[in-house]
Scaffold this motif. Structure first.
Motif, mmCIF file in Angstrom:
data_model
loop_
_atom_site.group_PDB
_atom_site.id
_atom_site.type_symbol
_atom_site.label_atom_id
_atom_site.label_comp_id
_atom_site.label_asym_id
_atom_site.label_seq_id
_atom_site.Cartn_x
_atom_site.Cartn_y
_atom_site.Cartn_z
ATOM 1 N N ARG A 1 -13.831 22.124 30.332
ATOM 2 C CA ARG A 1 -14.863 22.566 30.663
ATOM 3 C C ARG A 1 -16.175 21.659 30.531
ATOM 4 N NH1 ARG A 1 -18.275 27.503 29.839
ATOM 5 N NH2 ARG A 1 -18.194 27.144 27.595
ATOM 6 N N GLN B 1 -4.983 27.996 31.344
ATOM 7 C CA GLN B 1 -6.534 28.603 30.781
ATOM 8 C C GLN B 1 -6.680 27.729 29.608
ATOM 9 O OE1 GLN B 1 -5.350 32.664 30.885
ATOM 10 N NE2 GLN B 1 -6.573 33.047 32.698
ATOM 11 N N LYS C 1 -13.618 35.003 26.501
ATOM 12 C CA LYS C 1 -12.574 35.629 26.010
ATOM 13 C C LYS C 1 -12.225 34.607 24.587
ATOM 14 C CE LYS C 1 -10.225 37.501 29.938
ATOM 15 N NZ LYS C 1 -9.216 37.230 30.626
ATOM 16 N N ALA C 2 -12.121 33.294 24.686
ATOM 17 C CA ALA C 2 -11.902 32.481 23.632
ATOM 18 C C ALA C 2 -12.638 32.794 22.372
ATOM 19 C CB ALA C 2 -11.954 31.019 24.224
ATOM 20 N N ALA D 1 -10.798 26.738 37.977
ATOM 21 C CA ALA D 1 -9.835 27.712 37.299
ATOM 22 C C ALA D 1 -8.602 27.947 38.252
ATOM 23 C CB ALA D 1 -10.544 29.003 37.160
ATOM 24 N N ARG D 2 -8.949 28.048 39.763
ATOM 25 C CA ARG D 2 -8.068 28.316 40.420
ATOM 26 C C ARG D 2 -6.705 27.167 40.682
ATOM 27 N NH1 ARG D 2 -11.798 29.971 45.275
ATOM 28 N NH2 ARG D 2 -12.983 28.548 43.908
ATOM 29 N N ILE E 1 -5.902 29.859 22.115
ATOM 30 C CA ILE E 1 -6.056 31.104 22.274
ATOM 31 C C ILE E 1 -4.890 31.875 22.715
ATOM 32 C CG2 ILE E 1 -7.769 32.829 23.297
ATOM 33 C CD1 ILE E 1 -9.258 30.448 21.907
ATOM 34 N N ARG F 1 -17.339 20.044 19.259
ATOM 35 C CA ARG F 1 -17.807 19.840 20.731
ATOM 36 C C ARG F 1 -18.106 18.158 20.885
ATOM 37 N NH1 ARG F 1 -20.015 24.315 20.598
ATOM 38 N NH2 ARG F 1 -22.104 23.566 20.043
ATOM 39 N N THR G 1 -3.803 34.510 23.565
ATOM 40 C CA THR G 1 -4.116 35.660 24.766
ATOM 41 C C THR G 1 -4.232 34.958 26.238
ATOM 42 O OG1 THR G 1 -6.157 36.177 24.354
ATOM 43 C CG2 THR G 1 -4.480 37.594 23.301
ATOM 44 N N LEU G 2 -4.405 33.714 26.243
ATOM 45 C CA LEU G 2 -4.495 32.994 27.468
ATOM 46 C C LEU G 2 -3.220 32.233 27.839
ATOM 47 C CD1 LEU G 2 -8.441 31.670 27.024
ATOM 48 C CD2 LEU G 2 -7.345 33.901 27.994
ATOM 49 N N ASN H 1 -12.339 37.035 34.682
ATOM 50 C CA ASN H 1 -10.978 36.822 35.157
ATOM 51 C C ASN H 1 -10.581 35.414 35.965
ATOM 52 O OD1 ASN H 1 -9.215 38.771 33.581
ATOM 53 N ND2 ASN H 1 -10.491 40.060 34.802
ATOM 54 N N ARG H 2 -11.860 35.219 36.379
ATOM 55 C CA ARG H 2 -11.648 33.851 37.654
ATOM 56 C C ARG H 2 -12.485 32.968 37.222
ATOM 57 N NH1 ARG H 2 -7.472 35.906 38.296
ATOM 58 N NH2 ARG H 2 -6.611 36.654 40.311
ATOM 59 N N THR H 3 -13.493 32.819 36.351
ATOM 60 C CA THR H 3 -14.469 31.699 36.119
ATOM 61 C C THR H 3 -14.188 31.211 34.507
ATOM 62 O OG1 THR H 3 -16.211 32.857 34.807
ATOM 63 C CG2 THR H 3 -16.214 32.942 37.213
ATOM 64 N N SER H 4 -14.499 29.849 34.473
ATOM 65 C CA SER H 4 -14.299 29.178 33.074
ATOM 66 C C SER H 4 -14.910 29.781 32.140
ATOM 67 C CB SER H 4 -14.366 27.614 33.152
ATOM 68 O OG SER H 4 -15.649 27.479 33.587
ATOM 69 N N ILE I 1 -8.035 24.220 30.721
ATOM 70 C CA ILE I 1 -8.844 24.488 31.512
ATOM 71 C C ILE I 1 -10.450 24.461 30.656
ATOM 72 C CG2 ILE I 1 -10.438 25.995 32.991
ATOM 73 C CD1 ILE I 1 -7.661 26.707 34.435
ATOM 74 N N LEU I 2 -10.326 25.578 29.756
ATOM 75 C CA LEU I 2 -11.288 25.649 28.493
ATOM 76 C C LEU I 2 -11.853 24.403 27.869
ATOM 77 C CD1 LEU I 2 -10.917 28.981 26.540
ATOM 78 C CD2 LEU I 2 -12.726 28.037 27.771
ATOM 79 N N VAL J 1 -16.363 25.135 23.280
ATOM 80 C CA VAL J 1 -17.114 26.274 23.639
ATOM 81 C C VAL J 1 -18.204 26.560 22.800
ATOM 82 C CG1 VAL J 1 -17.335 28.985 23.811
ATOM 83 C CG2 VAL J 1 -15.034 27.454 24.732
ATOM 84 N N LEU K 1 -13.450 32.539 30.831
ATOM 85 C CA LEU K 1 -12.338 31.989 29.819
ATOM 86 C C LEU K 1 -13.177 31.772 28.286
ATOM 87 C CD1 LEU K 1 -10.143 29.575 31.846
ATOM 88 C CD2 LEU K 1 -9.507 31.909 30.930
ATOM 89 N N ALA K 2 -14.187 31.148 28.588
ATOM 90 C CA ALA K 2 -14.695 30.682 26.914
ATOM 91 C C ALA K 2 -15.339 32.168 26.428
ATOM 92 C CB ALA K 2 -16.204 29.966 27.806
#
Lengths: 516, 308
Positions: A116, A109, B174-175, A124-125, A102, A85, A104-105, B165-168, A112-113, B188, B171-172
């Motif tokens: 972050r 996405q 899920k990662a 995200a949108r 990742i 990091r 599955t993303l 599903n709609r925020t970073s 975006i990660l 992350v 996502l973090a």
């Protein structure tokens, strides 16, 4: 390739410098007092054999490995890099050999990660639009809404690069970026990397493909057994001298293979073979192949193109979904692994640690496993250690496995010696056909050469050999014919005497070609 | 409620049975998304139920009860975190042990701290009737004439969907549950993400247990959760690690459970023991039918230790 020199001018601190880095793991010093620097806009390659310490060094720079001692300087200032990091925050990007995406993303996405919490963070949108713009800026074609798991390896690599670059990377490290790509994909990537260097990014490139390194790099550092043995400009050195520096001595080129046009009758064949992969997807589709006694059929394809599944289906470790498999005319498609072994089919699996050997058992035990139930190794259901040890000692001698004795655990051996144990076990029983999957993967030049020699000896003795590899030079050297797979389908078959790696590369990328 | 038909009564029972289950399963969904499995959900609920009742008694209020319930669940979650993240134990083993621990400690404290007189002093949660909606036939009384915690549970479903599903941050999460090493290289903080998700799960499962005790019967009895925590675990699998999927799974189990409660009133002549099996049988069949197609987070129950 000539004439470009962008090393740091005197008096100016390099972009980044590693000073006297030492890192020891139990039993091995991965980095022993290694110093290396990188200028603005420079491409600096690190070459060396497996286990030379290249990945450890780059891991230190990118916060994945904490060194035991040594310093890292960024523009002359000493810095601590304690985590990936933090490395990201300093502008260090790292594209690892096995991608850190990742699956599955989606591509967007993942990016975006990565962004972050940084000033460049994307909402995200509006993700896909911004990611598409970023891709265009760096010349990386990608569909931002595609799931990473569905992308080809080349596309995944572009996604990985995009992720690294999106954060305003100043120092980009790449570990074996060409290992999984077709030659054409690599040429495209070379263009992207050159563009990055021109825009001022410093690139550290780990590779063992010397031609490509010489073409791309400004400077080259050679590592051997944890030490940095030389740093030189690309103009001052050639492939032969680089190879010699890497192994510490000159390696003889393998003798050219004696190829005969007429082989025996067909030993191993498939018709319309279809095999499902681990996730239920069709990994191999409609493969017709045949290998004659004494012939070597190479199978080319990038990783994930169905080679592993094909090998496993042939040997019975995976069930065929469609089609037939025949050994000397007999249908073996429904036979168990043990029955196929009994009929004379050998298998050198792709993953020797998990598929080929029982790491905690001794070398002797591993060598005797397939025939442990037979006399003289078992009597009245009780094993006979003396017979097993004698059998082990004989094979260790014959295949030149470097161990003190046969009682040590296989897991403690080097990769080359482990592979020799697998081969010794498979080759010690009467064989009619041998399926080898990546037999020299991860081995150094010496070990790889001796493994190839053993396999070729077998073909001279009349065994049919199916040889799967991702290394085109290796396939061209050992094969009679080469079959090319792309996404589980055969895209063509070439005579190895006439084939070139460019041709093979195009077919691996999916271009169809009828039999030559 | 005497004037209502069987379906209405069934749904009313299902919602009151399902609410504790929903809180707990949503908590587990958050935790499993980041790669942490909590076999000790049952124990978290039990702690939530116990401390919920104790809290309601101490503070003379329902709000204090639920705060203590959440803290009780979080306490067990924190233990799980210390065992797995600090001492690097196997998550499943830790979960099993913590369930036994939670059962033992709540039973012990029940006999020493929580005297029986407590049960008399608990105030029930008042039902809030939503005008118009509550008079919809069949579903009105079940979904729109309930206590506030039922509404909070139902609103948590879209909220958690949105988070994942709609925020970073989603996502973090899920990662972290899919590829922790890769997530770390994406910047992350896997350790922190997992800790937060685990504690959130503890709070939600604690509230689930609290709902069972405070809104349900108004007192604490030994092992009162009787396996609901395990059904919550199954609901996350059956819901395929998605918020609305979890809601559907919870509804299915809750209706099966409500059916066995209400069936007696129908005058069916099935032995009680067989009816009582129904929700567990539904769980078993649902899971067996789904196991092949399920797609859990790849790093579920796999501990992550950087720099190893």
């Amino acid at each position: 390739m000539a004439g470009k020199m962008k090393t740091t001018s005197p008096g100016q601190a390099p972009l980044v410098a590693l000073e006297a880095i030492t890192k020891a793991y139990p039993g091995v010093v991965a980095n022993d007092d290694v110093s290396l620097d990188l200028g603005v806009g420079e491409i600096h390659a690190i070459v060396g054999e497996n286990g030379a310490g290249k990945s450890t060094l780059v891991g230190v720079l990118n916060g994945l490995v904490r060194p035991d001692s040594g310093r890292i300087l960024l523009a002359g200032e000493e810095i601590e890099v304690e985590s990936p990091r933090q490395a990201l925050g300093l502008g260090f990007g790292y594209v690892q050999q096995h991608f850190s995406l990742i699956p599955t993303l989606t591509v967007a996405q993942n990016v975006i990660l990565a962004l972050r919490g940084s000033p460049e963070a994307i909402d995200a949108r509006q993700g896909s639009r911004r990611v598409r713009e970023l891709g265009e800026r760096f010349g990386l074609r990608l569909d931002p809404d595609a799931r990473v798991g569905d992308l080809s390896v080349g596309e995944q690599q572009r996604a990985e690069l995009l992720k690294a670059l999106a954060r305003g990377t100043r120092v980009l490290s790449l570990d074996e970026p060409n290992a999984l790509l077709t030659p054409q994909e690599w040429i495209e990537l070379e263009g992207v990397l050159r563009g990055l260097a021109e825009s001022g990014v410093g690139l550290l490139l780990i590779s063992h493909k010397l031609d490509e390194v010489l073409r791309l790099a400004d400077r080259i550092s050679v590592m051997r057994r944890g030490r940095l043995v030389a740093t030189t400009t690309a103009r001052e050195i050639d492939v032969e001298r680089l190879a010699a520096l890497m192994v510490g001595e000159l390696v003889e080129a393998p003798p050219p293979r004696r190829r005969t046009a007429d082989h025996g009758r067909v030993a191993l064949a498939t018709a319309d073979l279809g095999v499902d992969g681990d996730r239920g997807e069709r990994a191999v589709t409609a493969v017709d192949l045949s290998v004659a006694a004494g012939e070597v059929l190479g199978v080319a394809g990038v990783e994930g193109s169905g080679q592993v599944e094909l090998a496993e289906a042939l040997c019975g470790a995976r069930r065929a979904a469609t089609g037939t498999i025949t050994l000397e005319g007999e249908d073996i498609g429904r036979r168990s692994v043990a029955e196929r072994m009994g009929l004379g089919l050998g298998h050198v699996p792709a993953d020797r640690r998990n598929g080929g050997l029982v790491a905690t058992l001794s070398v002797d035990d591993n060598l005797v496993l397939p025939i442990i139930g037979q006399a003289p190794f078992t009597r009245w259901g009780v094993t006979r250690p003396k017979a097993i040890a004698a059998h082990g000692a004989e094979l260790i001698e014959r295949f030149d496995v470097r161990v003190p004795d046969g009682s040590v655990a296989v897991g403690s051996l080097s990769g080359g010696n482990q592979q020799k144990v697998v081969l010794a076990r498979e080759l010690s029983r009467p064989l009619r056909a041998l399926v080898c999957c990546y037999p020299t993967w991860g081995l150094d030049l010496h070990a790889a050469a001796s493994i190839r020699t053993e396999i070729l000896k077998l073909s001279e003795a009349g065994v049919a050999i199916l040889y799967m590899s991702v290394e085109l030079d290796e396939l061209l050297a050992v094969s009679d014919r080469i079959l090319v797979l792309n996404r589980g389908r055969v895209t063509g078959e070439l005579d190895a005497r006439e084939a070139t790696s460019e041709q093979l590369g195009l077919m691996m990328g999916g271009q169809e070609r009828s039999a030559a | 409620m005497g004037s209502h038909g069987f379906v209405t009564l069934l749904l009313v029972s299902a919602v009151s049975v399902g609410t504790p289950l929903l809180y707990t399963a949503l908590g587990e969904l958050i935790s499993e998304t980041t790669g942490v499995i909590n076999i000790e959900l049952e124990g978290m609920m039990l702690c939530g139920a116990f401390f919920g009742i104790l809290g309601a008694y101490w503070t003379h209020g329902v709000v204090g009860g639920f705060v203590c319930a959440a803290l009780g669940g979080a306490l067990l979650a924190a233990l799980h975190g210390v065992i797995c993240f600090v001492f690097r134990a196997n998550q499943v083993v830790s979960g099993v042990i913590l369930n036994i621990f939670a059962l033992g400690i709540t039973s012990f404290l029940l006999s020493t701290v929580l005297a029986e007189r407590v049960s008399k002093s608990i105030t029930h949660l008042a039902d809030i009737k939503i005008p118009l909606l509550s008079s919809i036939p069949a579903i009105g009384p079940a979904f729109f004439d309930q206590d506030v915690m039922v509404y909070v549970a139902l609103l948590s479903v879209p909220a958690i969907w949105w988070l994942l599903n709609r925020t970073s941050l989603g996502l973090a999460m899920k990662a972290a549950g899919e590829r922790p090493q890769a997530a770390e290289s994406l910047g992350v903080d896997v350790g922190r993400t997992r800790w937060l998700a685990l504690l959130a799960c503890g709070c939600l499962a604690g509230i689930g247990g609290g709902q069972l005790a405070i809104a349900g019967i108004g007192f604490f009895t030994e092992n009162m959760t009787a396996g609901i925590g395990y059904i919550a675990l199954a609901a996350v699998i059956f819901g395929r690690w998605r918020a609305f999927g979890v809601l559907g799974a919870v509804l299915l189990f809750a209706i099966a459970d409500a059916f066995q409660i209400r069936a007696a009133g129908l005058g069916v002549h099935i032995p009680y023991q067989f009816l009582a099996m129904l929700p567990y049988l539904v769980t078993l069949v649902a899971l067996a039918g789904l196991l092949r197609r399920s797609n859990p987070p790849s790093a579920l129950a796999v501990n992550y230790h950087p720099n190893d």
